[in-house]
Design an enzyme around this catalytic site. Structure first.
Site, PDB file in Angstrom:
ATOM      1  N   ARG A   1       0.300  -4.983 -13.360  1.00 54.73           N
ATOM      2  CA  ARG A   1      -0.453  -4.400 -12.115  1.00 54.73           C
ATOM      3  C   ARG A   1      -1.616  -4.468 -12.608  1.00 54.73           C
ATOM      4  O   ARG A   1      -2.052  -4.008 -13.610  1.00 54.73           O
ATOM      5  CB  ARG A   1       0.185  -2.998 -12.278  1.00 54.73           C
ATOM      6  CG  ARG A   1      -0.534  -2.192 -11.029  1.00 54.73           C
ATOM      7  CD  ARG A   1      -0.114  -0.571 -10.862  1.00 54.73           C
ATOM      8  NE  ARG A   1      -0.718   0.048 -10.007  1.00 54.73           N
ATOM      9  CZ  ARG A   1      -1.911   0.531  -9.808  1.00 54.73           C
ATOM     10  NH1 ARG A   1      -2.467   0.412 -11.062  1.00 54.73           N
ATOM     11  NH2 ARG A   1      -2.384   1.422  -8.797  1.00 54.73           N
TER      12      ARG A   1
ATOM     13  N   LYS B   1      -8.173  -0.422 -18.154  1.00 54.24           N
ATOM     14  CA  LYS B   1      -7.981   1.181 -18.595  1.00 54.24           C
ATOM     15  C   LYS B   1      -8.754   1.166 -19.904  1.00 54.24           C
ATOM     16  O   LYS B   1      -9.299   0.250 -20.791  1.00 54.24           O
ATOM     17  CB  LYS B   1      -6.507   1.253 -18.817  1.00 54.24           C
ATOM     18  CG  LYS B   1      -5.765   1.558 -17.611  1.00 54.24           C
ATOM     19  CD  LYS B   1      -4.319   2.091 -17.635  1.00 54.24           C
ATOM     20  CE  LYS B   1      -3.953   2.393 -16.263  1.00 54.24           C
ATOM     21  NZ  LYS B   1      -2.391   2.513 -16.327  1.00 54.24           N
TER      22      LYS B   1
HETATM   23  N1  PMM Z   1      -1.641   3.001 -13.437  1.00 56.12           N
HETATM   24  C1  PMM Z   1      -2.414   3.624 -12.449  1.00 56.12           C
HETATM   25  C2  PMM Z   1      -1.949   3.739 -11.308  1.00 56.12           C
HETATM   26  N2  PMM Z   1      -0.610   3.391 -11.138  1.00 56.12           N
HETATM   27  N3  PMM Z   1       1.377   2.273 -11.668  1.00 56.12           N
HETATM   28  C3  PMM Z   1       2.186   1.818 -12.552  1.00 56.12           C
HETATM   29  N4  PMM Z   1       3.344   1.466 -12.436  1.00 56.12           N
HETATM   30  N5  PMM Z   1       1.577   1.506 -13.986  1.00 56.12           N
HETATM   31  C4  PMM Z   1       0.354   1.868 -14.228  1.00 56.12           C
HETATM   32  O1  PMM Z   1       0.063   1.635 -15.361  1.00 56.12           O
HETATM   33  C5  PMM Z   1      -0.345   2.612 -13.297  1.00 56.12           C
HETATM   34  C6  PMM Z   1       0.234   2.748 -11.962  1.00 56.12           C
HETATM   35  C7  PMM Z   1      -3.637   4.097 -12.809  1.00 56.12           C
HETATM   36  O2  PMM Z   1      -4.970   2.967 -12.562  1.00 56.12           O
HETATM   37  P1  PMM Z   1      -5.687   2.842 -11.184  1.00 56.12           P
HETATM   38  O3  PMM Z   1      -6.463   4.012 -11.107  1.00 56.12           O
HETATM   39  O4  PMM Z   1      -6.545   1.433 -11.488  1.00 56.12           O
HETATM   40  O5  PMM Z   1      -4.771   2.431 -10.241  1.00 56.12           O
END
Ligand code: PMM
Length: 273
Positions: A248, A212
């Site tokens: 994650r 991020k």
């Molecule tokens: N961040 C993203 C998407 N899904 N789910 C949870 N539980 N926590 C997060 O911080 C989160 C998520 C965005 O990141 P990506 O685009 O790399 O999936």
């Protein structure tokens, strides 16, 4: 204490536009292959998403989201993989649960779709309720906080009350501070540094820092999302040490290696192996 080991949730975005891996896994076969790779790299859970949540992203049609994720979830489940579905829509969650998803990862914590709570309550799956204030097109307008830790904690506590009132078993609810969602750079660090404030709500806590933007502020050269992988691994190590239930991440192998270090460190401190 980080025992049992903090789990690794591997990110599988089946989207053309997610911020770090968008476009790589649009084809179903490619997505399935990457899900298997995540498992081989040490992911305990593979998180399949069909809608980008990057800042500014536009919504996709529910039918498109379902078409993207359902065959991927079904194929990974048939391989014995524990699969979660990353969606804010009850219909999509239900479709994924029908083909074997055992966890719903809802970045809106139930706020985006009032039907979500009843799907979770009826199916009894695990549910990640992330801290969220608005969809991606508006989330950056809602990033003002006085005390970010107290406010995120309070807003998640309110979600837990609403979700349990709707019939969800509290033991099924996992909380997530929602790093980067309605949070500018400096607002993310207090949430990590005070993870115990969320853990004290009595639920498992998941952390999603992987690649991020806020990590770019502390690294040598921020050449984009991939340049943030080492910083992500540092966050994994510290979050596990602070008692996170899961991280994650995009790079499952790096996370598993870091968690191996955490386990060995704590095992040795107790006088074990
Ligand atoms: N961040 C993203 C998407 N899904 N789910 C949870 N539980 N926590 C997060 O911080 C989160 C998520 C965005 O990141 P990506 O685009 O790399 O999936």
């Amino acid at each position: 204490m980080p025992d049992p080991r903090c789990l690794v949730i591997g990110v599988l975005n089946v989207t053309p536009d997610s911020f770090s891996d968008g476009g790589r896994f649009e084809a179903v076969d490619d997505a399935i292959a990457w899900g298997l790779q995540l498992r081989d790299d040490g992911a305990d859970i593979v998180d399949v998403g069909g809608e980008s949540t990057r800042p500014g992203a536009e919504r996709v049609e529910p039918a498109v989201e379902r078409q993207r994720i359902r065959p991927v979830v079904a194929a990974l489940v048939s391989e014995g993989i524990r699969v979660s579905v990353d969606t804010t829509r009850a219909e999509t969650a239900a479709a994924a649960i029908e083909v074997g998803a055992g966890l719903v990862n809802d970045v809106s914590g139930g706020l985006a779709d009032s039907a979500m709570a009843s799907v979770i309550a009826a199916t009894g799956v695990d549910y990640i309720a992330m801290h969220w204030r608005a969809h991606s097109d508006r989330m950056d307008d809602l990033d003002a906080y006085g005390d970010v830790v107290a406010e995120v904690r309070g807003e998640l506590e309110a979600r837990v009350a609403a979700l349990t009132a709707a019939g969800i078993d509290p033991a099924r609810i996992i909380l997530d501070p929602g790093l980067g969602f309605s949070k500018v750079g400096q607002n993310n660090w207090p949430l990590l540094a005070n993870l115990d404030a969320l853990i004290s709500l009595g639920h498992r806590v998941a952390v999603g820092a992987s690649r991020k933007r806020f990590l770019g502020g502390v690294i040598t050269r921020d050449d984009g999302p991939l340049a943030r992988d080492d910083a992500t691994t540092a966050v994994t190590t510290l979050a596990a040490d602070a008692g996170a239930w899961a991280v994650r991440v995009h790079d499952a192998r790096a996370a598993r290696d870091a968690l191996g270090v955490v386990s060995a460190w704590h095992g040795a401190r107790r006088g074990g192996g």
